[in-house]
Design a protein around this motif. Sequence first.
Motif, PDB file in Angstrom:
ATOM      1  N   ASN A 182      40.415  24.219  50.181  1.00  0.00           N
ATOM      2  CA  ASN A 182      39.385  25.152  49.736  1.00  0.00           C
ATOM      3  C   ASN A 182      40.027  26.138  48.764  1.00  0.00           C
ATOM      4  O   ASN A 182      41.259  26.221  48.680  1.00  0.00           O
ATOM      5  CB  ASN A 182      38.768  25.892  50.925  1.00  0.00           C
ATOM      6  N   GLU A 183      39.199  26.855  48.056  1.00  0.00           N
ATOM      7  CA  GLU A 183      39.740  27.749  47.034  1.00  0.00           C
ATOM      8  C   GLU A 183      38.841  28.952  46.840  1.00  0.00           C
ATOM      9  O   GLU A 183      37.673  28.967  47.238  1.00  0.00           O
ATOM     10  CB  GLU A 183      39.898  27.008  45.698  1.00  0.00           C
ATOM     11  N   VAL A 184      39.401  29.977  46.216  1.00  0.00           N
ATOM     12  CA  VAL A 184      38.663  31.177  45.857  1.00  0.00           C
ATOM     13  C   VAL A 184      39.300  31.752  44.592  1.00  0.00           C
ATOM     14  O   VAL A 184      40.504  31.564  44.348  1.00  0.00           O
ATOM     15  CB  VAL A 184      38.697  32.207  47.016  1.00  0.00           C
ATOM     16  N   ILE A 185      38.503  32.392  43.775  1.00  0.00           N
ATOM     17  CA  ILE A 185      38.991  33.029  42.549  1.00  0.00           C
ATOM     18  C   ILE A 185      39.165  34.512  42.810  1.00  0.00           C
ATOM     19  O   ILE A 185      38.242  35.183  43.287  1.00  0.00           O
ATOM     20  CB  ILE A 185      38.015  32.802  41.375  1.00  0.00           C
ATOM     21  N   VAL A 186      40.355  35.026  42.494  1.00  0.00           N
ATOM     22  CA  VAL A 186      40.659  36.444  42.687  1.00  0.00           C
ATOM     23  C   VAL A 186      40.982  37.052  41.329  1.00  0.00           C
ATOM     24  O   VAL A 186      41.900  36.586  40.634  1.00  0.00           O
ATOM     25  CB  VAL A 186      41.852  36.628  43.657  1.00  0.00           C
ATOM     26  N   GLY A 187      40.237  38.069  40.960  1.00  0.00           N
ATOM     27  CA  GLY A 187      40.462  38.736  39.677  1.00  0.00           C
ATOM     28  C   GLY A 187      41.157  40.074  39.851  1.00  0.00           C
ATOM     29  O   GLY A 187      40.824  40.843  40.764  1.00  0.00           O
ATOM     30  N   ALA A 197      51.207  40.764  41.550  1.00  0.00           N
ATOM     31  CA  ALA A 197      49.921  40.402  42.153  1.00  0.00           C
ATOM     32  C   ALA A 197      49.991  39.009  42.789  1.00  0.00           C
ATOM     33  O   ALA A 197      49.464  38.782  43.887  1.00  0.00           O
ATOM     34  CB  ALA A 197      48.818  40.457  41.104  1.00  0.00           C
ATOM     35  N   GLN A 198      50.662  38.101  42.104  1.00  0.00           N
ATOM     36  CA  GLN A 198      50.804  36.741  42.654  1.00  0.00           C
ATOM     37  C   GLN A 198      51.580  36.775  43.968  1.00  0.00           C
ATOM     38  O   GLN A 198      51.212  36.097  44.937  1.00  0.00           O
ATOM     39  CB  GLN A 198      51.518  35.856  41.637  1.00  0.00           C
ATOM     40  N   GLN A 199      52.634  37.558  44.008  1.00  0.00           N
ATOM     41  CA  GLN A 199      53.444  37.656  45.225  1.00  0.00           C
ATOM     42  C   GLN A 199      52.642  38.267  46.366  1.00  0.00           C
ATOM     43  O   GLN A 199      52.730  37.820  47.515  1.00  0.00           O
ATOM     44  CB  GLN A 199      54.689  38.497  44.940  1.00  0.00           C
ATOM     45  N   VAL A 200      51.831  39.284  46.069  1.00  0.00           N
ATOM     46  CA  VAL A 200      51.025  39.936  47.104  1.00  0.00           C
ATOM     47  C   VAL A 200      50.003  38.962  47.684  1.00  0.00           C
ATOM     48  O   VAL A 200      49.792  38.895  48.906  1.00  0.00           O
ATOM     49  CB  VAL A 200      50.309  41.173  46.518  1.00  0.00           C
ATOM     50  N   ILE A 201      49.380  38.167  46.822  1.00  0.00           N
ATOM     51  CA  ILE A 201      48.383  37.200  47.292  1.00  0.00           C
ATOM     52  C   ILE A 201      49.043  36.126  48.152  1.00  0.00           C
ATOM     53  O   ILE A 201      48.511  35.728  49.193  1.00  0.00           O
ATOM     54  CB  ILE A 201      47.649  36.577  46.092  1.00  0.00           C
ATOM     55  N   THR A 217      50.371  26.498  49.750  1.00  0.00           N
ATOM     56  CA  THR A 217      49.279  27.182  49.055  1.00  0.00           C
ATOM     57  C   THR A 217      49.559  27.203  47.561  1.00  0.00           C
ATOM     58  O   THR A 217      50.691  26.990  47.114  1.00  0.00           O
ATOM     59  CB  THR A 217      49.108  28.620  49.570  1.00  0.00           C
ATOM     60  N   VAL A 218      48.510  27.476  46.808  1.00  0.00           N
ATOM     61  CA  VAL A 218      48.608  27.543  45.351  1.00  0.00           C
ATOM     62  C   VAL A 218      48.017  28.864  44.891  1.00  0.00           C
ATOM     63  O   VAL A 218      46.882  29.193  45.243  1.00  0.00           O
ATOM     64  CB  VAL A 218      47.860  26.371  44.684  1.00  0.00           C
ATOM     65  N   VAL A 219      48.798  29.627  44.127  1.00  0.00           N
ATOM     66  CA  VAL A 219      48.318  30.869  43.519  1.00  0.00           C
ATOM     67  C   VAL A 219      48.748  30.845  42.062  1.00  0.00           C
ATOM     68  O   VAL A 219      49.911  31.096  41.733  1.00  0.00           O
ATOM     69  CB  VAL A 219      48.879  32.118  44.233  1.00  0.00           C
ATOM     70  N   SER A 227      36.486  40.720  32.348  1.00  0.00           N
ATOM     71  CA  SER A 227      36.848  41.988  32.968  1.00  0.00           C
ATOM     72  C   SER A 227      38.119  41.907  33.800  1.00  0.00           C
ATOM     73  O   SER A 227      38.513  42.902  34.403  1.00  0.00           O
ATOM     74  CB  SER A 227      35.701  42.468  33.864  1.00  0.00           C
ATOM     75  N   SER A 228      38.750  40.744  33.871  1.00  0.00           N
ATOM     76  CA  SER A 228      39.912  40.606  34.748  1.00  0.00           C
ATOM     77  C   SER A 228      40.735  39.385  34.359  1.00  0.00           C
ATOM     78  O   SER A 228      40.276  38.518  33.613  1.00  0.00           O
ATOM     79  CB  SER A 228      39.460  40.473  36.206  1.00  0.00           C
ATOM     80  N   VAL A 229      41.934  39.358  34.889  1.00  0.00           N
ATOM     81  CA  VAL A 229      42.754  38.150  34.835  1.00  0.00           C
ATOM     82  C   VAL A 229      42.561  37.446  36.173  1.00  0.00           C
ATOM     83  O   VAL A 229      42.816  38.019  37.228  1.00  0.00           O
ATOM     84  CB  VAL A 229      44.232  38.476  34.605  1.00  0.00           C
ATOM     85  N   ASP A 230      42.080  36.208  36.131  1.00  0.00           N
ATOM     86  CA  ASP A 230      41.692  35.503  37.353  1.00  0.00           C
ATOM     87  C   ASP A 230      42.817  34.618  37.873  1.00  0.00           C
ATOM     88  O   ASP A 230      43.446  33.883  37.105  1.00  0.00           O
ATOM     89  CB  ASP A 230      40.451  34.646  37.110  1.00  0.00           C
ATOM     90  N   PHE A 231      43.021  34.696  39.181  1.00  0.00           N
ATOM     91  CA  PHE A 231      43.964  33.824  39.883  1.00  0.00           C
ATOM     92  C   PHE A 231      43.184  32.750  40.642  1.00  0.00           C
ATOM     93  O   PHE A 231      42.165  33.041  41.281  1.00  0.00           O
ATOM     94  CB  PHE A 231      44.819  34.619  40.881  1.00  0.00           C
TER      95      PHE A 231
END
Length: 293
Positions: A182-187, A197-201, A217-219, A227-231
């Motif tokens: 499963n996946e989710v987009i984080v901006g 930010a990648q390390q925190v996620i 996991t994949v980040v 409005s954001s940079v999306d992970f």
Amino acid sequence: MNYVAILSNEIEGMGKTFVQALPSLVIALAILILTWALARGMARTSRRITARAQVRDDLKQLVETLVRLLVWIFGTLIALTVAVPSFTPAGAFASLGVGALAVGFAFQDIFENFLAGVLIMLRDKMNIGDAITCQGIAGKVEKITLRETHIRQFSGELTVVPNSMLFKNPVEILTDQHLRRNEVIVGVSYDTDLAHAQQVIEQALATVEAIDSDKGTVVFAQEFNSSSVDFLVQWWSDTSVQDLRLTKSQVVFAVKSALDGAGIEIPFPYVTNTFKEPLPLLSAKALQEERTA
């Protein structure tokens, strides 16, 4: 010409013929009753045999249906032969001729669904109990017959689907494997240190017990949004242990809490005022400062 006498003679002849044929009709009826009882007994026997052989539920149902069908075909042919002495199975098939072609066209959909049902039951995938999606229908397979499949949708409704639709169209089997991704987009805002930010996620994902650690996991930073940079955040979890939606909820909670704790802002999207003019992007902190000003 005495029409009354002619009609009376015809009726009398029909009555005599019926009386003469009555014993044969009674025997034919007895054969049909015996066929019904034999079909039930044979189906019960086949069910016991397949249960011992540990066959899939859909194959059990296929064997039982075919046994019933064969018993009824033979029983009906014997009953017709007894009731109508001039009737023979070979003569019946020979006399069909063009009529068989017409019947074939008339019942084309029925025959198509019948063959599709047999093939669906014979293949290894999509068994009773599987969760599937096909042509906008998503739910759990409850029953497979030779003509139709019963799918209990996740919202509770029962949908009866022709077998030909499931055979001709792609079917996505959600429960083919317990491990699912499963996946989710984080901006995050543009002034964020992306590596941090990648390390925190990633650290937040490590706190969710439902995530399968062996699959990892994949980040990845995915794209520059308005409005954001999306992970892109992806993970694997065992759906037999916990619902996929609950795991996703836990991931969202963990990531949001970790980003807030690290002081990383998840920006609001651009909005439009009543005059259809774009307003500048404001972070949560900026909005709070603007309210207190």
